[in-house]
Design a protein around this motif. Structure first.
Motif, PDB file in Angstrom:
ATOM      1  N   GLN A 197       0.818  -1.219   0.000  1.00 42.88           N
ATOM      2  CA  GLN A 197       0.000   0.000   0.000  1.00 42.88           C
ATOM      3  C   GLN A 197       0.855   1.276   0.000  1.00 42.88           C
ATOM      4  O   GLN A 197       0.358   2.362   0.284  1.00 42.88           O
ATOM      5  N   GLU A 198       2.123   1.129  -0.294  1.00 46.06           N
ATOM      6  CA  GLU A 198       2.995   2.301  -0.356  1.00 46.06           C
ATOM      7  C   GLU A 198       2.784   3.042  -1.670  1.00 46.06           C
ATOM      8  O   GLU A 198       2.654   2.433  -2.724  1.00 46.06           O
ATOM      9  N   VAL A 199       2.768   4.371  -1.590  1.00 43.15           N
ATOM     10  CA  VAL A 199       2.568   5.213  -2.770  1.00 43.15           C
ATOM     11  C   VAL A 199       3.662   6.276  -2.810  1.00 43.15           C
ATOM     12  O   VAL A 199       3.959   6.912  -1.797  1.00 43.15           O
ATOM     13  N   GLU A 200       4.264   6.436  -3.985  1.00 40.25           N
ATOM     14  CA  GLU A 200       5.223   7.526  -4.208  1.00 40.25           C
ATOM     15  C   GLU A 200       4.715   8.382  -5.351  1.00 40.25           C
ATOM     16  O   GLU A 200       4.162   7.861  -6.319  1.00 40.25           O
ATOM     17  N   GLN A 201       4.932   9.677  -5.253  1.00 33.88           N
ATOM     18  CA  GLN A 201       4.581  10.581  -6.334  1.00 33.88           C
ATOM     19  C   GLN A 201       5.787  11.457  -6.660  1.00 33.88           C
ATOM     20  O   GLN A 201       6.463  11.959  -5.757  1.00 33.88           O
ATOM     21  N   HIS A 202       6.043  11.606  -7.937  1.00 33.25           N
ATOM     22  CA  HIS A 202       7.189  12.391  -8.398  1.00 33.25           C
ATOM     23  C   HIS A 202       6.708  13.412  -9.427  1.00 33.25           C
ATOM     24  O   HIS A 202       6.133  13.036 -10.450  1.00 33.25           O
ATOM     25  N   THR A 203       6.930  14.683  -9.140  1.00 30.41           N
ATOM     26  CA  THR A 203       6.558  15.743 -10.085  1.00 30.41           C
ATOM     27  C   THR A 203       7.543  15.743 -11.246  1.00 30.41           C
ATOM     28  O   THR A 203       8.756  15.808 -11.045  1.00 30.41           O
ATOM     29  N   LEU A 204       7.020  15.665 -12.456  1.00 28.93           N
ATOM     30  CA  LEU A 204       7.855  15.619 -13.651  1.00 28.93           C
ATOM     31  C   LEU A 204       8.038  17.018 -14.235  1.00 28.93           C
ATOM     32  O   LEU A 204       7.279  17.938 -13.909  1.00 28.93           O
ATOM     33  N   PRO A 205       9.041  17.213 -15.090  1.00 27.36           N
ATOM     34  CA  PRO A 205       9.317  18.547 -15.648  1.00 27.36           C
ATOM     35  C   PRO A 205       8.133  19.136 -16.404  1.00 27.36           C
ATOM     36  O   PRO A 205       7.321  18.407 -16.990  1.00 27.36           O
ATOM     37  N   ASP A 206       8.050  20.466 -16.407  1.00 28.75           N
ATOM     38  CA  ASP A 206       6.964  21.165 -17.100  1.00 28.75           C
ATOM     39  C   ASP A 206       6.987  20.925 -18.600  1.00 28.75           C
ATOM     40  O   ASP A 206       5.963  21.114 -19.279  1.00 28.75           O
ATOM     41  N   SER A 207       8.131  20.513 -19.136  1.00 26.81           N
ATOM     42  CA  SER A 207       8.216  20.281 -20.582  1.00 26.81           C
ATOM     43  C   SER A 207       7.366  19.090 -21.020  1.00 26.81           C
ATOM     44  O   SER A 207       7.016  18.973 -22.191  1.00 26.81           O
ATOM     45  N   ILE A 208       7.038  18.193 -20.094  1.00 23.66           N
ATOM     46  CA  ILE A 208       6.165  17.053 -20.407  1.00 23.66           C
ATOM     47  C   ILE A 208       4.720  17.520 -20.288  1.00 23.66           C
ATOM     48  O   ILE A 208       4.266  17.904 -19.218  1.00 23.66           O
ATOM     49  N   GLN A 209       3.972  17.456 -21.382  1.00 23.38           N
ATOM     50  CA  GLN A 209       2.615  18.018 -21.379  1.00 23.38           C
ATOM     51  C   GLN A 209       1.519  16.987 -21.637  1.00 23.38           C
ATOM     52  O   GLN A 209       0.398  17.143 -21.170  1.00 23.38           O
ATOM     53  N   ALA A 210       1.800  15.943 -22.391  1.00 23.60           N
ATOM     54  CA  ALA A 210       0.779  14.928 -22.686  1.00 23.60           C
ATOM     55  C   ALA A 210       1.425  13.548 -22.666  1.00 23.60           C
ATOM     56  O   ALA A 210       1.639  12.933 -23.709  1.00 23.60           O
ATOM     57  N   PRO A 211       1.726  13.030 -21.476  1.00 28.57           N
ATOM     58  CA  PRO A 211       2.409  11.735 -21.368  1.00 28.57           C
ATOM     59  C   PRO A 211       1.442  10.567 -21.530  1.00 28.57           C
ATOM     60  O   PRO A 211       0.686  10.256 -20.614  1.00 28.57           O
ATOM     61  N   ASN A 212       1.470   9.929 -22.669  1.00 27.15           N
ATOM     62  CA  ASN A 212       0.564   8.802 -22.927  1.00 27.15           C
ATOM     63  C   ASN A 212       1.244   7.456 -22.725  1.00 27.15           C
ATOM     64  O   ASN A 212       0.811   6.642 -21.919  1.00 27.15           O
ATOM     65  N   GLY A 213       2.312   7.203 -23.479  1.00 34.27           N
ATOM     66  CA  GLY A 213       2.991   5.919 -23.390  1.00 34.27           C
ATOM     67  C   GLY A 213       3.922   5.849 -22.198  1.00 34.27           C
ATOM     68  O   GLY A 213       4.699   6.775 -21.940  1.00 34.27           O
ATOM     69  N   VAL A 214       3.862   4.741 -21.451  1.00 37.86           N
ATOM     70  CA  VAL A 214       4.749   4.498 -20.313  1.00 37.86           C
ATOM     71  C   VAL A 214       5.209   3.047 -20.379  1.00 37.86           C
ATOM     72  O   VAL A 214       4.398   2.144 -20.617  1.00 37.86           O
ATOM     73  N   SER A 215       6.494   2.803 -20.178  1.00 33.69           N
ATOM     74  CA  SER A 215       7.007   1.440 -20.159  1.00 33.69           C
ATOM     75  C   SER A 215       8.170   1.336 -19.176  1.00 33.69           C
ATOM     76  O   SER A 215       8.767   2.346 -18.799  1.00 33.69           O
ATOM     77  N   VAL A 216       8.481   0.103 -18.768  1.00 34.38           N
ATOM     78  CA  VAL A 216       9.556  -0.161 -17.817  1.00 34.38           C
ATOM     79  C   VAL A 216      10.688  -0.855 -18.548  1.00 34.38           C
ATOM     80  O   VAL A 216      10.473  -1.879 -19.218  1.00 34.38           O
TER      81      VAL A 216
END
Length: 456
Positions: A197-216
């Motif tokens: 149940q641990e949650v982390e949040q990271h604010t990303l740079p303002d240059s990223i405006q429409a992040p659709n694809g995510v992969s590991v």
């Protein structure tokens, strides 16, 4: 013509296209099965369709439960070992199953947290489907086995209303990663673990405006495609740092610019995924390319898609201009299969076809002081017997870093050649790490390498 195709299927030395028999089917998501057959969704018909790469025959399966008179975006698709095709449907707010053996459709409603759900991409992890609800403020997790038993039991990860959600992925430690974002306002990378149940949040740079694809990636890094620009990003969970990689600029044949109003054309990276060899693939929606990035060598290959629909670009009277709106792609052996949403085609990219040249630089990292410049050498090495003239280009994610290359072509035949490039850093450039792209466009493909610039 705008949505249904402007010409016949085409071919170049890397890509072969196949025209779908049903007109205006609008193919979107695509996957391969255990036998190597290719399956894809048709957003304008509600069908799934199969393509046999050996016989070159299409089979389209009528959906008797489909009642829409308009298209529904079917962004996500998955194949399960019990011979089923699963796909998302945003208009019906549903997840569909197609049983290949029974040739039968089943529909499962996605419960909405807000007024309407928008199931988008779908991932399969340990027999669980992970679906991002794009506008519905949630990530939905569904058990495949229970769905097959007719039981709809779901777990959800709720996010604040007003945020979009990106594709959701799971790393090898069981953590779920996704981005929640408000266009041009907030972009937050979320990591959550359903067990701890641990949650982390990271604010990303303002240059990223429409992040659709995510992969590991294989090292646990999170890779993000930004559809509002021409860049993709790497987030390191260990250092919490973000690096930006820009693509090459789109060819004028994709955007046209007959009016002269387009000052900054962009490629719009949309979805991304790693192949079995650890290479990151992504589609460029308005660049009309499929691109592959090698994280180890930091090289980029961008393949031009042959078909172009002029009604989506500023083509005017230009011929061979436009984009095919290629979104979905999937891997099968040495091939990458993909769809062309507005050209009514599917296509296959053969990665075994040798790229004629490779590029590399003499140094991995170059240190340049603010207000100064430095010359570096780019080595162009022939990989085939094909001779050609090469003109390098440079691209940077900062207007304060200028890249000057030779305007005269360099002839490449049998021996490796070194070409000088000058990098100038403006005195107002921020100190930090930048990735700049050095490359060249040759027939049907762009070949590039990244250079790390440390501004001090």
């Amino acid at each position: 013509m705008q949505h249904c195709g402007s010409s016949d299927a085409k071919t170049n030395q890397y890509i072969k296209e196949f025209e779908i028999p049903t007109p205006c089917s609008q193919p979107l998501s695509i996957i391969s099965d255990a036998e190597g057959k290719i399956w894809f969704t048709q957003t304008n018909t509600g069908k799934v369709a199969k393509f046999d790469p050996e016989s070159k025959l299409f089979t389209e399966y009528y959906n008797d439960q489909w009642s829409l008179n308009s298209a529904s975006m079917m962004w996500g698709i998955a194949y399960t070992e019990d011979n089923e095709i699963w796909f998302t449907d945003e208009k019906n707010e549903s997840l569909w199953k197609f049983s290949i053996s029974e040739e039968k459709y089943s529909k499962f409603q996605i419960p909405a947290k807000t007024k309407k759900s928008f199931p988008q991409k779908i991932g399969l992890y340990n027999d669980n489907f992970v679906i991002n609800d794009f506008t519905g403020s949630q990530i939905v997790i569904l058990n495949h086995e229970k769905l097959d038993e007719g039981k709809f039991t779901n777990a959800t990860i709720s996010i604040p209303e007003g945020f979009f959600t990106s594709q959701a992925v799971i790393d090898d430690k069981g953590n779920i990663w996704f981005v929640m974002w408000k266009y041009q306002k907030e972009v937050i990378l979320v990591k959550t673990n359903s067990i701890t149940q641990e949650v982390e949040q990271h604010t990303l740079p303002d240059s990223i405006q429409a992040p659709n694809g995510v992969s590991v990636g294989s090292l646990g890094n999170i890779w993000i495609a930004d559809t509002a620009g021409s860049s993709f990003y790497k987030f390191s969970p260990d250092t919490k740092k973000v690096l930006e990689y820009t693509t090459s600029k789109p060819s004028i044949s994709t955007y046209g610019n007959a009016s002269g109003l387009i000052k900054t054309p962009i490629t719009r990276p949309y979805w991304n995924a790693f192949d079995s060899e650890g290479n990151l693939w992504f589609n460029q929606q308005t660049g009309n390319r499929l691109a592959v990035f090698n994280p180890n060598s930091e090289s980029l290959i961008e393949y031009d898609i042959p078909s172009k629909n002029p009604t989506w670009s500023d083509c005017g009277d230009l011929t061979d201009c436009g984009i095919s709106q290629s979104f979905g792609f999937t891997f099968k052996d040495k091939q990458v299969w993909f769809t062309e949403w507005v050209e009514n085609n599917i296509g296959v990219l053969d990665t075994s076809v040798k790229i004629p040249i490779s590029l590399e630089t003499e140094k991995g990292e170059i240190v340049i002081k603010q207000g100064e410049q430095q010359e570096i050498l780019v080595t162009v090495t022939p990989q085939t017997s094909q001779s050609m003239n090469v003109v390098l280009f440079g691209n940077s994610n900062s207007e304060l870093i200028k890249i000057n290359t030779k305007l005269e072509p360099t002839h490449i035949s049998e021996q490796a050649m070194q070409i000088p490039v000058t990098i100038f850093v403006d005195e107002n450039a921020h100190q930090g790490i930048y990735k700049i792209l050095l490359g060249t466009q040759i027939p049907d493909v762009s070949v590039s390498t990244y250079v790390t610039i440390k501004v001090i």
